[in-house]
Design an enzyme around this catalytic site. Structure first.
Site, PDB file in Angstrom:
ATOM      1  N   LYS A  20       0.829  -1.206   0.000  1.00 60.80           N
ATOM      2  CA  LYS A  20       0.000   0.000   0.000  1.00 60.80           C
ATOM      3  C   LYS A  20       0.865   1.257   0.000  1.00 60.80           C
ATOM      4  CE  LYS A  20      -3.813  -2.385   2.247  1.00 60.80           C
ATOM      5  NZ  LYS A  20      -4.395  -2.839   3.526  1.00 60.80           N
ATOM      6  N   GLN A  25      -4.634  -1.482   9.838  1.00 61.43           N
ATOM      7  CA  GLN A  25      -4.502  -2.799   9.226  1.00 61.43           C
ATOM      8  C   GLN A  25      -5.074  -3.869  10.153  1.00 61.43           C
ATOM      9  OE1 GLN A  25      -3.251  -3.464   6.061  1.00 61.43           O
ATOM     10  NE2 GLN A  25      -4.029  -5.520   6.452  1.00 61.43           N
ATOM     11  N   ASP A  45     -11.087   3.420   4.455  1.00 63.57           N
ATOM     12  CA  ASP A  45     -11.397   1.999   4.315  1.00 63.57           C
ATOM     13  C   ASP A  45     -12.897   1.752   4.454  1.00 63.57           C
ATOM     14  OD1 ASP A  45     -10.357  -0.471   3.647  1.00 63.57           O
ATOM     15  OD2 ASP A  45     -10.135  -1.122   5.721  1.00 63.57           O
TER      16      ASP A  45
END
Length: 301
Positions: free
Chosen positions: A54, A98, A121
């Site tokens: 990422k 994460q 997200d």
């Protein structure tokens, strides 16, 4: 007849290029570089690879990138402090925590600490609620990537019967919500299957589009898919393979070889949904930066 391979790698490259153009435009017009910050807790190898990929994708698209790397022993308050630090950092327009987090950490508390304007997200309850209302600002990245794969390859889900195998909070549930929206990429009839579904094969065989997101290697086999179906494999699993250099190989939740001979189109693993997830994360970060400059862009959502 062999299935068309839906390459997420190729499509993600197109989307990243679009994001890069948008970043240049923001820099030239507003002097702003969109920024993404990632919080990684622990030393899970797969998570470390995801974060590295990422950050690399951010740099290639011209985005500012930052990260907080914390040990698995980090206290919840330390994790929250880093989330709040990025909330207050004007260089950061998007924040990604994460997952999974180590045991003992209340992930709901951590996710809810993210500024909803930076929740790129799309997993904060506020943004998930807006998604269910049909007013998404940031849709979760993997579901968004699935919809984009379908649309850009000519498989519009409108009017189709879709079977989603898996009901997770980050894939199955939000994907069902996206596919049901009265908008582009929606208007599908969706069945969400799970561990208590009776006769899973009967459900999947009736579907025009099958999405496998159950975390079980090669669980969806050819006898579970009808001729000409479109199959999207979200899973990624390690299985032992003594012939491989690392002693294992990566497979999806779909038995690729047999299903690809029956389906009209199928995503590979790796190289399918995974790259799309990162591309949609970058696109959401660019959107967050635009909304930061022009709050009225979010008013219609």
């Amino acid at each position: 007849m062999a299935a068309m391979i839906l390459s997420g790698t190729d499509l993600a490259a197109e989307i990243r290029a679009e994001v890069a153009d948008g970043v240049v435009e923001m820099q030239e017009k507003h002097g702003v570089t969109p920024g993404l910050a990632v919080v990684l807790v622990g030393d899970d190898p797969a998570s470390a690879v995801y974060v590295r990929n990422k950050r690399r994708a951010c740099e290639q698209a011209g985005l500012f990138s930052d990260a907080a790397y914390l040990p698995s022993t980090a206290a919840e308050d330390e994790i929250l402090a880093n989330v709040r630090r990025f909330n207050e950092d004007p260089r950061v327009h998007g924040i990604l925590v994460q997952l999974p987090l180590p045991g003992g950490i209340n992930r709901h508390r951590v996710i809810e600490a993210i500024n909803t304007d930076k929740d790129v997200d799309g997993i904060h309850p506020y943004n998930l609620g807006k998604l269910l209302q049909g007013r998404p600002v940031f849709a979760p990245c993997t579901p968004s990537g699935v919809v984009e794969l379908l649309l850009r390859n000519g498989h519009d889900p409108e009017g189709a019967n879709v079977a989603i195998c898996g009901r997770s909070e980050i894939v199955g549930k939000p994907l069902a919500a996206l596919l049901m929206q009265r908008t582009r990429g929606g208007n599908a009839t969706v069945t969400v299957c799970h561990t208590r579904t009776r006769d899973l094969a009967e459900v999947t065989r009736s579907a025009d589009i099958v999405v496998a997101a159950i975390g079980q290697p090669q669980a969806i086999t050819a006898d579970m898919v009808k001729e000409g179906a479109v199959v999207i494999d979200v899973g990624i699993n390690r299985v032992p393979d003594p012939s491989a250099r690392r002693g294992y190989r990566l497979v999806g939740d779909v038995e690729f070889e047999s299903v690809s001979r029956k389906a009209a189109a199928i995503t590979p693993v790796p190289g399918g949904v995974g790259p799309m997830t990162i591309a949609m994360l970058l696109r959401n970060t660019l959107t967050a930066a635009r909304i930061n400059i022009h709050p009225e862009l979010a008013e219609g959502h």
